[in-house]
Structure formats: C-alpha cells, structure tokens
Design a protein around this motif. Sequence first.
Motif, PDB file in Angstrom:
ATOM      1  N   ALA A 285       0.855  -1.189   0.000  1.00  0.00           N
ATOM      2  CA  ALA A 285       0.000   0.000   0.000  1.00  0.00           C
ATOM      3  C   ALA A 285       0.886   1.232   0.000  1.00  0.00           C
ATOM      4  CB  ALA A 285      -0.911   0.009   1.224  1.00  0.00           C
TER       5      ALA A 285
ATOM      6  N   HIS B  57       1.371   5.155   0.989  1.00  0.00           N
ATOM      7  CA  HIS B  57       0.922   6.154   1.964  1.00  0.00           C
ATOM      8  C   HIS B  57       1.584   7.488   1.663  1.00  0.00           C
ATOM      9  CE1 HIS B  57      -1.096   3.479   4.902  1.00  0.00           C
ATOM     10  NE2 HIS B  57      -0.336   2.580   4.316  1.00  0.00           N
ATOM     11  N   ASP B  58       0.859   8.560   1.910  1.00  0.00           N
ATOM     12  CA  ASP B  58       1.347   9.909   1.682  1.00  0.00           C
ATOM     13  C   ASP B  58       2.107  10.389   2.908  1.00  0.00           C
ATOM     14  OD1 ASP B  58       1.762  12.332   0.467  1.00  0.00           O
ATOM     15  OD2 ASP B  58      -0.351  12.880   0.357  1.00  0.00           O
TER      16      ASP B  58
ATOM     17  N   CYS C 218       0.976  -4.834   2.334  1.00  0.00           N
ATOM     18  CA  CYS C 218      -0.474  -4.867   2.527  1.00  0.00           C
ATOM     19  C   CYS C 218      -1.096  -5.806   1.488  1.00  0.00           C
ATOM     20  CB  CYS C 218      -1.060  -3.465   2.395  1.00  0.00           C
ATOM     21  SG  CYS C 218      -2.826  -3.384   2.725  1.00  0.00           S
TER      22      CYS C 218
ATOM     23  N   ARG D 121      -3.510  -5.112  -2.052  1.00  0.00           N
ATOM     24  CA  ARG D 121      -3.286  -3.800  -2.669  1.00  0.00           C
ATOM     25  C   ARG D 121      -2.083  -3.890  -3.589  1.00  0.00           C
ATOM     26  NH1 ARG D 121      -6.187   0.366  -1.604  1.00  0.00           N
ATOM     27  NH2 ARG D 121      -7.517   0.413   0.215  1.00  0.00           N
TER      28      ARG D 121
ATOM     29  N   LEU E  53      -3.324   6.534   3.474  1.00  0.00           N
ATOM     30  CA  LEU E  53      -3.385   5.709   2.277  1.00  0.00           C
ATOM     31  C   LEU E  53      -3.701   6.514   1.021  1.00  0.00           C
ATOM     32  CD1 LEU E  53      -3.305   2.706   1.365  1.00  0.00           C
ATOM     33  CD2 LEU E  53      -5.786   2.706   1.659  1.00  0.00           C
ATOM     34  N   ILE E  54      -2.976   6.233  -0.044  1.00  0.00           N
ATOM     35  CA  ILE E  54      -3.287   6.745  -1.377  1.00  0.00           C
ATOM     36  C   ILE E  54      -4.017   5.602  -2.071  1.00  0.00           C
ATOM     37  CG2 ILE E  54      -2.339   7.539  -3.573  1.00  0.00           C
ATOM     38  CD1 ILE E  54       0.041   8.669  -1.943  1.00  0.00           C
ATOM     39  N   ALA E  55      -5.329   5.705  -2.149  1.00  0.00           N
ATOM     40  CA  ALA E  55      -6.183   4.596  -2.583  1.00  0.00           C
ATOM     41  C   ALA E  55      -5.844   4.079  -3.976  1.00  0.00           C
ATOM     42  CB  ALA E  55      -7.651   5.001  -2.511  1.00  0.00           C
ATOM     43  N   SER E  56      -5.429   4.947  -4.887  1.00  0.00           N
ATOM     44  CA  SER E  56      -5.135   4.535  -6.260  1.00  0.00           C
ATOM     45  C   SER E  56      -3.856   3.704  -6.340  1.00  0.00           C
ATOM     46  CB  SER E  56      -4.995   5.748  -7.168  1.00  0.00           C
ATOM     47  OG  SER E  56      -3.813   6.483  -6.839  1.00  0.00           O
ATOM     48  N   GLY E  57      -2.992   3.818  -5.325  1.00  0.00           N
ATOM     49  CA  GLY E  57      -1.696   3.148  -5.383  1.00  0.00           C
ATOM     50  C   GLY E  57      -0.736   3.831  -6.345  1.00  0.00           C
TER      51      GLY E  57
ATOM     52  N   ARG F 189      -2.559  10.924  -6.923  1.00  0.00           N
ATOM     53  CA  ARG F 189      -3.036  11.138  -5.551  1.00  0.00           C
ATOM     54  C   ARG F 189      -3.916  12.345  -5.443  1.00  0.00           C
ATOM     55  NH1 ARG F 189       1.819  13.383  -6.002  1.00  0.00           N
ATOM     56  NH2 ARG F 189       2.364  15.193  -4.780  1.00  0.00           N
TER      57      ARG F 189
END
Length: 140
Positions: A44, A46-47, A57, A60, A131-135, A140
Amino acid sequence: MPAADPDRLPVFVYGTLRPGGRNHRAHLAGRTTAVRPGTLPGAALHDGPGYPYLVACPGRSVHGELVTLDPARYAEVLAALDHLEDCRPDGSGEYVRRRLEVTGAGGEPEPAWVYLAGAAVEAALRERPALIASGDWLRR
C-alpha cells in the motif's frame, strides 16, 4: 526481463524518483539505461510529508516504474539512493531496501530493489494511515 547480475537489480520507483519528479532529476536522470512501467503487488502507498511510503499490505498494489541503472554507475547511484532514502545497513533508517518481485508491463514478475517504510515509519502509518487509494503517487 531479469537483470543478468543478481546483485544489480532494477530499482522500483513510485514517488519523487519517478520520471518528472524532483528526485528523479537530481538522482537518476542521465544515470539510467531504461525506464519501464511496473506494479508492486502486496503493498500500500501512503502519503508522507511531500513524499510517499510503501507498507506491505495484501490485496493492494502500487504503480511506478522499474528503472535500470547505468552499469558503469550502478554502485554510485544505488549508494546515493540509499543516502537519499536514509536507508541504513542496520535497518533503522526512514526506509529499508528490499529485494521484491515487481510485475513488469508484460505481466511477468521480476526481482527489483524496492524502498519500503522503515520500522518506525511503518508503525506510525499503521497507527495513522495516510493511504493513497489509487496506489499511484501521480494520481493522488
């Protein structure tokens, strides 16, 4: 395509080291022979404060590029990246560098160096995720 020398792996970049990013210009531009799309499964994104962190993770994935370093400058560039990422031999730095399988554009996994959040940073992110959902750092 896997690197011929098992210690001279491509580097998976996913944040400011990606082409166009401020750290790419400073640390990789003119020091690479190839840049290809890649995806790291099981992680995953993260910013952080101006830059990203990877944390393991399941389920993801993170998008970035596989960067092949110029063989003549490989050791120099990898040492500079370790310094930039505060990657310490004892694992106590802000990031740790691990050999992981990254999926290339053709769908085949290949080994690459990947910088993951160090233990203290990972613990903080698990407590307060960013979390940056898009990966994808660029989306972002």
